[in-house]
Structures are given as structure tokens and as C-alpha cells.
Design a protein around this motif. Sequence first.
Motif, PDB file in Angstrom:
ATOM      1  N   ASP A 105       0.807  -1.226   0.000  1.00 50.76           N
ATOM      2  CA  ASP A 105       0.000   0.000   0.000  1.00 50.76           C
ATOM      3  C   ASP A 105       0.837   1.272   0.000  1.00 50.76           C
ATOM      4  OD1 ASP A 105      -2.402  -1.444   0.106  1.00 50.76           O
ATOM      5  OD2 ASP A 105      -2.310  -1.591   2.299  1.00 50.76           O
ATOM      6  N   ARG A 106       1.960   1.221   0.685  1.00 53.10           N
ATOM      7  CA  ARG A 106       2.830   2.403   0.742  1.00 53.10           C
ATOM      8  C   ARG A 106       4.280   1.981   0.551  1.00 53.10           C
ATOM      9  NH1 ARG A 106      -1.103   4.728   0.050  1.00 53.10           N
ATOM     10  NH2 ARG A 106      -2.283   6.061   1.467  1.00 53.10           N
ATOM     11  N   HIS A 107       4.928   2.675  -0.353  1.00 52.19           N
ATOM     12  CA  HIS A 107       6.354   2.407  -0.579  1.00 52.19           C
ATOM     13  C   HIS A 107       7.126   3.695  -0.295  1.00 52.19           C
ATOM     14  CE1 HIS A 107       9.695   0.967  -3.555  1.00 52.19           C
ATOM     15  NE2 HIS A 107      10.067   0.941  -2.298  1.00 52.19           N
ATOM     16  N   LEU A 108       7.925   3.665   0.755  1.00 48.82           N
ATOM     17  CA  LEU A 108       8.723   4.830   1.128  1.00 48.82           C
ATOM     18  C   LEU A 108      10.130   4.646   0.549  1.00 48.82           C
ATOM     19  CD1 LEU A 108       7.611   4.924   4.879  1.00 48.82           C
ATOM     20  CD2 LEU A 108       6.570   6.109   2.945  1.00 48.82           C
ATOM     21  N   VAL A 109      10.690   5.739   0.086  1.00 49.87           N
ATOM     22  CA  VAL A 109      11.952   5.654  -0.650  1.00 49.87           C
ATOM     23  C   VAL A 109      12.923   6.716  -0.138  1.00 49.87           C
ATOM     24  CG1 VAL A 109      12.943   5.980  -2.957  1.00 49.87           C
ATOM     25  CG2 VAL A 109      10.741   4.818  -2.719  1.00 49.87           C
ATOM     26  N   HIS A 110      14.180   6.348   0.106  1.00 49.05           N
ATOM     27  CA  HIS A 110      15.182   7.367   0.428  1.00 49.05           C
ATOM     28  C   HIS A 110      16.380   7.227  -0.504  1.00 49.05           C
ATOM     29  CE1 HIS A 110      17.980   4.753   2.619  1.00 49.05           C
ATOM     30  NE2 HIS A 110      16.906   4.138   3.080  1.00 49.05           N
ATOM     31  N   GLU A 111      17.361   8.111  -0.352  1.00 49.82           N
ATOM     32  CA  GLU A 111      18.372   8.244  -1.395  1.00 49.82           C
ATOM     33  C   GLU A 111      19.442   7.152  -1.416  1.00 49.82           C
ATOM     34  OE1 GLU A 111      18.387   9.819   1.423  1.00 49.82           O
ATOM     35  OE2 GLU A 111      20.387  10.493   2.032  1.00 49.82           O
ATOM     36  N   VAL A 112      19.605   6.403  -0.307  1.00 49.02           N
ATOM     37  CA  VAL A 112      20.740   5.471  -0.261  1.00 49.02           C
ATOM     38  C   VAL A 112      20.444   4.141  -0.950  1.00 49.02           C
ATOM     39  CG1 VAL A 112      22.382   4.270   1.240  1.00 49.02           C
ATOM     40  CG2 VAL A 112      21.550   6.521   1.868  1.00 49.02           C
ATOM     41  N   THR A 113      19.249   3.623  -0.754  1.00 50.07           N
ATOM     42  CA  THR A 113      18.966   2.276  -1.261  1.00 50.07           C
ATOM     43  C   THR A 113      18.121   2.290  -2.540  1.00 50.07           C
ATOM     44  OG1 THR A 113      17.091   2.172   0.250  1.00 50.07           O
ATOM     45  CG2 THR A 113      19.125   1.161   0.989  1.00 50.07           C
ATOM     46  N   SER A 114      17.875   3.468  -3.102  1.00 47.72           N
ATOM     47  CA  SER A 114      17.011   3.504  -4.285  1.00 47.72           C
ATOM     48  C   SER A 114      17.686   3.771  -5.630  1.00 47.72           C
ATOM     49  CB  SER A 114      15.888   4.526  -4.081  1.00 47.72           C
ATOM     50  OG  SER A 114      16.419   5.843  -4.065  1.00 47.72           O
ATOM     51  N   PRO A 115      18.879   4.396  -5.688  1.00 46.31           N
ATOM     52  CA  PRO A 115      19.402   4.759  -7.012  1.00 46.31           C
ATOM     53  C   PRO A 115      19.533   3.562  -7.951  1.00 46.31           C
ATOM     54  CG  PRO A 115      20.905   5.522  -5.271  1.00 46.31           C
ATOM     55  CD  PRO A 115      19.778   4.829  -4.604  1.00 46.31           C
ATOM     56  N   GLN A 116      20.024   2.438  -7.420  1.00 43.85           N
ATOM     57  CA  GLN A 116      20.220   1.262  -8.277  1.00 43.85           C
ATOM     58  C   GLN A 116      18.885   0.681  -8.726  1.00 43.85           C
ATOM     59  OE1 GLN A 116      21.690   1.768  -5.277  1.00 43.85           O
ATOM     60  NE2 GLN A 116      23.888   1.453  -5.485  1.00 43.85           N
ATOM     61  N   ALA A 117      17.842   0.886  -7.922  1.00 42.80           N
ATOM     62  CA  ALA A 117      16.521   0.368  -8.285  1.00 42.80           C
ATOM     63  C   ALA A 117      15.914   1.190  -9.422  1.00 42.80           C
ATOM     64  CB  ALA A 117      15.599   0.396  -7.067  1.00 42.80           C
ATOM     65  N   ARG A 133      15.000   2.041 -15.450  1.00 44.61           N
ATOM     66  CA  ARG A 133      15.383   2.752 -16.661  1.00 44.61           C
ATOM     67  C   ARG A 133      15.979   1.780 -17.690  1.00 44.61           C
ATOM     68  NH1 ARG A 133      18.144   6.534 -13.847  1.00 44.61           N
ATOM     69  NH2 ARG A 133      16.441   7.905 -13.296  1.00 44.61           N
ATOM     70  N   LEU A 134      16.854   0.890 -17.194  1.00 36.21           N
ATOM     71  CA  LEU A 134      17.534  -0.044 -18.102  1.00 36.21           C
ATOM     72  C   LEU A 134      16.568  -1.022 -18.764  1.00 36.21           C
ATOM     73  CD1 LEU A 134      20.739  -0.869 -16.023  1.00 36.21           C
ATOM     74  CD2 LEU A 134      20.585   0.503 -18.100  1.00 36.21           C
ATOM     75  N   THR A 135      15.476  -1.355 -18.041  1.00 36.63           N
ATOM     76  CA  THR A 135      14.547  -2.342 -18.586  1.00 36.63           C
ATOM     77  C   THR A 135      13.310  -1.675 -19.194  1.00 36.63           C
ATOM     78  OG1 THR A 135      13.735  -2.531 -16.325  1.00 36.63           O
ATOM     79  CG2 THR A 135      15.169  -4.287 -17.103  1.00 36.63           C
ATOM     80  N   GLY A 136      13.291  -0.345 -19.178  1.00 34.57           N
ATOM     81  CA  GLY A 136      12.153   0.376 -19.747  1.00 34.57           C
ATOM     82  C   GLY A 136      10.866   0.213 -18.953  1.00 34.57           C
ATOM     83  N   ARG A 137      11.004  -0.058 -17.634  1.00 33.93           N
ATOM     84  CA  ARG A 137       9.813  -0.224 -16.800  1.00 33.93           C
ATOM     85  C   ARG A 137       9.425   1.088 -16.137  1.00 33.93           C
ATOM     86  NH1 ARG A 137      12.481  -5.743 -14.674  1.00 33.93           N
ATOM     87  NH2 ARG A 137      11.515  -7.157 -16.155  1.00 33.93           N
ATOM     88  N   LYS A 138       8.171   1.148 -15.683  1.00 32.64           N
ATOM     89  CA  LYS A 138       7.657   2.356 -15.016  1.00 32.64           C
ATOM     90  C   LYS A 138       7.404   2.055 -13.545  1.00 32.64           C
ATOM     91  CE  LYS A 138       4.867   4.708 -18.523  1.00 32.64           C
ATOM     92  NZ  LYS A 138       5.642   4.204 -19.653  1.00 32.64           N
ATOM     93  N   VAL A 139       7.150   3.112 -12.776  1.00 33.70           N
ATOM     94  CA  VAL A 139       6.664   2.901 -11.413  1.00 33.70           C
ATOM     95  C   VAL A 139       5.177   2.608 -11.529  1.00 33.70           C
ATOM     96  CG1 VAL A 139       6.276   3.953  -9.157  1.00 33.70           C
ATOM     97  CG2 VAL A 139       8.398   4.413 -10.391  1.00 33.70           C
ATOM     98  N   ARG A 140       4.758   1.457 -11.045  1.00 37.50           N
ATOM     99  CA  ARG A 140       3.372   1.043 -11.226  1.00 37.50           C
ATOM    100  C   ARG A 140       2.386   1.967 -10.497  1.00 37.50           C
ATOM    101  NH1 ARG A 140       0.200  -3.848 -12.442  1.00 37.50           N
ATOM    102  NH2 ARG A 140      -1.792  -3.501 -11.404  1.00 37.50           N
ATOM    103  N   ALA A 141       2.701   2.349  -9.267  1.00 38.02           N
ATOM    104  CA  ALA A 141       1.764   3.177  -8.501  1.00 38.02           C
ATOM    105  C   ALA A 141       2.488   4.379  -7.885  1.00 38.02           C
ATOM    106  CB  ALA A 141       1.103   2.330  -7.418  1.00 38.02           C
ATOM    107  N   PRO A 142       2.814   5.380  -8.704  1.00 38.59           N
ATOM    108  CA  PRO A 142       3.559   6.533  -8.180  1.00 38.59           C
ATOM    109  C   PRO A 142       2.835   7.239  -7.029  1.00 38.59           C
ATOM    110  CG  PRO A 142       2.911   6.872 -10.498  1.00 38.59           C
ATOM    111  CD  PRO A 142       2.567   5.471 -10.141  1.00 38.59           C
ATOM    112  N   ASP A 143       1.512   7.122  -7.024  1.00 38.62           N
ATOM    113  CA  ASP A 143       0.707   7.743  -5.977  1.00 38.62           C
ATOM    114  C   ASP A 143       0.880   7.101  -4.614  1.00 38.62           C
ATOM    115  OD1 ASP A 143      -0.615   9.904  -6.657  1.00 38.62           O
ATOM    116  OD2 ASP A 143      -2.635   9.019  -6.433  1.00 38.62           O
ATOM    117  N   LYS A 144       1.398   5.879  -4.614  1.00 39.62           N
ATOM    118  CA  LYS A 144       1.607   5.163  -3.351  1.00 39.62           C
ATOM    119  C   LYS A 144       3.088   5.153  -2.971  1.00 39.62           C
ATOM    120  CE  LYS A 144      -2.505   2.451  -4.047  1.00 39.62           C
ATOM    121  NZ  LYS A 144      -3.127   1.330  -4.742  1.00 39.62           N
ATOM    122  N   THR A 145       3.859   5.948  -3.677  1.00 36.83           N
ATOM    123  CA  THR A 145       5.311   5.967  -3.488  1.00 36.83           C
ATOM    124  C   THR A 145       5.723   7.348  -2.982  1.00 36.83           C
ATOM    125  OG1 THR A 145       5.391   4.518  -5.411  1.00 36.83           O
ATOM    126  CG2 THR A 145       7.482   5.433  -4.647  1.00 36.83           C
TER     127      THR A 145
END
Lengths: 467, 201
Positions: free
Chosen positions: A29-41, A46-58
Motif C-alpha cells: 500500500d505504501r512504498h517509502l523511498v530514500h536516497e541510499v537504497t534507491s538509485p540502483q533500483a 530505466r535499463l529495462t524500460g519499466r515504469k513505477v506502477r503506482a507513483p501515488d503510493k510511493t
Amino acid sequence: MSPKTLYDKIWDAHIAHEAEDGTTLLYIDRHLVHEVTSPQAFEGLRLTGRKVRAPDKTIAVPDHNVPTTLDRTKGIDNEQSRIQVDALDRNAKEFGVHYYPVSDIRQGIVHIVGPENGWTLPGMTVVCGDSHTATHGAFGALAHGIGTSEVEHVLATQTLIQKKSKNMKVEVTGKLKPGVTPKDVTLAIIGATGTGGGTGYVIEYCGEVFRDMSMEGRMTVCNMAIEGGARAGLVAPDETTFEYVKGRTHAPKGAQWEAALTWWKTLYTDEGAQFDKVVTLRGEDIEPVVTWGTSPEDVLPITGVVPDPSQFKGGKVDAARRSLEYMGLKPGQKLSEIEIDTVFIGSCTNGRIEDLRAVADVVKGKKIKEGLRAMIVPGSGLVRAQAEEEGLAEIFQEAGFEWRLAGCSMCLAMNPDQLSEGERCVSTSNRNFEGRQGYKGRTHLVSPPMAAAAAITGRLTDVREMM
Amino acid sequence: MDKFEKITGIAAPMPLVNIDTDMIIPKVHLKSIKRTGFGKHLFDEMRYNRDGTEVADFVLNKPQYRDAEILIAGDNFGCGSSREHAPWAIADFGIKCVVSTSFADIFFNNSFKNGILPIVLPQEQVDILMADAEKGANARMTVDLEAQEITTSDGDVIPFDVDPFKKHCLLNGLDDIALTMEKAASIDTFESSMSVQRPWV
Ligand code: SF4
């Protein structure tokens, strides 16, 4: 229907797919993101051409790397820290997720920002690429840390591949004595179960002590569930929870509030539900505690003495010996005679308004010990603003504390706030690992009032002597 | 992800309990925005002196263990933070398998996603492997994931358990996201029913 635990109920309400062997796609339901563990994700997307499925929950916010000094608008000196924060900035915008940049007053430690703005609600699944995501369990939300591959998985699919954990109940009965705080409770539990005691389990904290506790206190307790090895910690939502949530920016309103409340009130462990493991402590038995070693299980009442490694068993004998050498302590030394160099008050464990009020109560009208370095780092810009409004900031500054801007700060020393070699720190954070607060830095974990007391005397101190 | 098949290699003994993620990779090395290059910082503070020279008696600095591919470790390995930099560093160093009596949960999951096999065994069996590892470079052990067996240098065979789904992914080098995307229809269905039942989420 067979009786269910709170964990069972939340789990069942989030199964998007279940394979025969029990491998489950759990909806997030909620995905919290910070700068240390997210850049590689994000890079992976980007590399696979995928999108964030639910930006509203991020929800994204920088916290680990940001400087907490008042001049931080001038930018981040450390190049790599700056690159990470800039990467989050770019990724948040490119993928269209909610974002609180460093310049936003709502910026702060991700686990303080989520609840404060009403993102965290009862019955939710909440994840973040950070082990202290367990904090959000205080709302009766199933919340846990994930690795970067899983961050990418949640960004792309809004689900996690999971196997269900076992149910564990930690019950603390009765009442706490004066001077004993939620931090002492959570440390005492880890002291009793060990850092591996919760491995494979989701803990539900039950009993009068948690029912009586504020939301801030419950967050402190759940925050350290991970230090006991548990996947997550939970407290069943009740009036205290609903009261806290009501009116927050992203909490439901009007008819949706009523509908939510109706469901939330079903979120408790049914009579007769089975736990796989039960641990019970008496609230009256818990004392204000400190850690003496380099594992959060190395807990003793402040009235105790440094233990002799030979009193332990197995691999712990060597670990304790190594700890004492690292910490520069001798068996038999009185804990209350250990002199300190530094006091750090803050972190997602104890950087909320209630923690700061407790510190102000102790230090009001007093001065910190001369020569001591002491800083107070609020958990978010909103906490900071409230502390200023309530006059707490003035009390701190008059006592001689540095009053900082929000961030993780010296909890993990990825930013300029670090211990130097051999420096001994009393800290309200959650980890006393070797090097956690700086190379060869020494950490004693305590509650906010205990940290305040230590700041005044310059040694580990029983706060009850000042009450 | 690389496939995990069978490895026969040197095992390094690290009997210390509660080896945490800060020991595995201190946070000063978390600042990269890449996934590679962490191997040289594995166990950084135990492995190097402050001036950058090696700590001679640290296990992975000893000549016989420099090429270790297996780690035999004390209880509760990988406790602490969720940083995937820990398994990245381990994999980048060349270690493909870690054996212990228990692992911290997040580390355990992260390992599989990076081609590392974490194996949980009872104390007595870890003791046997620890003793075998202490014999040095000539004592090569074999970890066979397909057969779920470890063979010591003396030929003792120790079976181990592994989650069938994780085993399948590791053996075939499968990417979790692609697998999940095949189930997109289930996620869509879940989302639409939730937008009715719990619209506030
Ligand atoms: S305050 Fe400390 S424990 Fe909390 S998120 Fe920041 S670094 Fe992690």
C-alpha cells in the motif's frame, strides 16, 4: 472461521496471488523511498524500460546523507552524498512519485515523515529500503525493510514476493515505573530475546504497557523490532491510533474516514488465535537501561556493572570480549561511572516531539557538562517547527545543545555528523554496532531522558536521580 | 543474474557471532549509485588498517583464504540494516555461498537475489564445516544446490534445506520482476477490488 492474529488478518487482506507452496505476491500500500537504497533500483527500471506502477503510493524523501547544520542550503560538500541526493531528486521527478526535497519543511527521516503526514495508516502494508521500516507497525500496519532488488520489484509491480512469517507475541504486563520509557521497554525486550530471538517472526506487542503508550512510544518500540531480528512488529490499532491519524494530510476524510474506521476496528488478534512463540515481561521489572557492548542485545540496567565475558556461552564469549575491547571497558566497572564525550539525541527511534519534550523536562534550567559535544536533531522539519513553537528549542540552546535541522545525522554517520576514533557517545538511536556512528566510535544506546541526564553530568547517569 | 550450479572451492572460517551489515560493508561505502565494485570494501574495517594496509591476521587476508568462495560463519549472520550493498560486496568479492546456524531475515532474502546461496544448518554441522574450513586451501568443499548437499574435504556429506522457489530461481538465474509481471492480471484484479473495498489507500 478459525481465530486469526492481527498479522494473519493484514496478510490475508493483501494477497494478490498465492502459489501452491505458499509463495505469495503481497500487495504493497505504501512504498517509502530514500536516497541510499534507491538509485540502483530506479536505474534498473530505466535499463529495462519499466515504469513505477503506482507513483501515488510511493513517497520519496532524502534523509541519510543530508547535512543537519543550519547552513545546509549552501549544498552538500561530500561529492558522493550530493550525487545520491541529486539522483533521488531526478528520479522522483522523472518517475512522478510524491517527493519532499531538502528545502521542504516536511523533509525529515523517512519513518517520521510517513506517519506525520498521514501516509501510514492502520492495516496497511508499508515497505522501504530501510530496516527501520518496522517503525510503522505502531499503527497496526505490516511494515518491514527490503533490499534494493525488492525496492525495484515494488516500484515495478507494487508487490513483493513473500513467504509468511510465524506469529510471536511479546507481552509486557502492568505499569512502567517512573523514569522508564518505551525505549527502555524495547531494549529490555531485545536484552531478553537476543538479537536473533525474533528471526522468522512477526511480533505483536500486547499488554497493558503498550495499550497505555502514546503513538510516539509505540513507534519507538516497533522501530527496534528489527534489532530483535523480527521481520516486523505490530501494535493493534485503538483509540490512541485513530486519534493520532485523524486530520493528518493524507488520512481519509468524511465518509471514507468512517469506512476506514469500521475496518480498522476489526484489526485485532481474535480470542484463541495461536502464537508460535510467546515472551512475557513485567512492566514493573523494567529499569532505565543502557547498552555496554556493540550489539543491541548487550543491555543492562544503569545500576549494573560491565559484565565479564566469561559469564556468557558459546560464540558470545568471544563477541563480548571483542565488544569490551572495542568499547574500552573493563568487567566490573560501574556503568554509572563511565564518562562520555558526546550526546546525540535524534533518529527515527527517538526524534519525535514527545522525545524532545522528555529531554526538555530534564535539562530545563540546567547546563550541559563543560567540554561535552551535545546535539539535538529533530526527526523532521515539522517536529523542529513544533519544538520551536513550544519553547523547547530555547531550553535546549540555553542548556548548551546544538539545535539542528532534520535528518538521520549521527545515527549512522553517512553525513558530516560523526564520532572520531575512541569518542564515547550516548545516543538515542538504535544501533551500537562497531563503527556505526563513525570509525572506532563508541555508542551507548539509551532513552531520551537518560541521554539528557548524561549530557548534564558527563557520564552515564540514572535519570531517576534527577527527578 | 548468474546461474548457481555447483561450486567446489575454498571455505573461509569466520566463527564470530552477530556479524552485522556494518561489518560486512561500512556505510562510508554505501554512497555509490552503482551495484558493482564493493568487493574490495568487504569487511573493510576488519580487513584494513586505517592507513589502507591489510590486517595480516584477518581471515580473508591470509594467503590460503584470499580466493575463498564459501564462508562458514557464526550465528545470526547479516543482522542489521537492509543494505543490499552487503550481498553485493560478498558477491563482488567472489563468495557464492554462506553457511551459518542462522541469518538475519533481510540479508537472507537479499542474498538469493544476488546469486548467493545462504545455507542454514544445525550447530553440530556448522562445527564440522568450520573445522574443515580451518584446514586451509587444500580443504576444498563442494556445494551442490541441485542435490542440496555439501561435501567436506573428507568426503562427509551434509544435506541442507532450501525453499523450492528460491532454489528454482537461483538454479536458472531468474529475474523476480519478470516472473511477477507474468502475474500482472492478478495484481490488476486485486487493485480494482481494493479501490472499492479500501478506497482510502
Ligand atoms: S535515523 Fe538511523 S535508523 Fe533511522 S532511517 Fe536514519 S539511519 Fe536509519
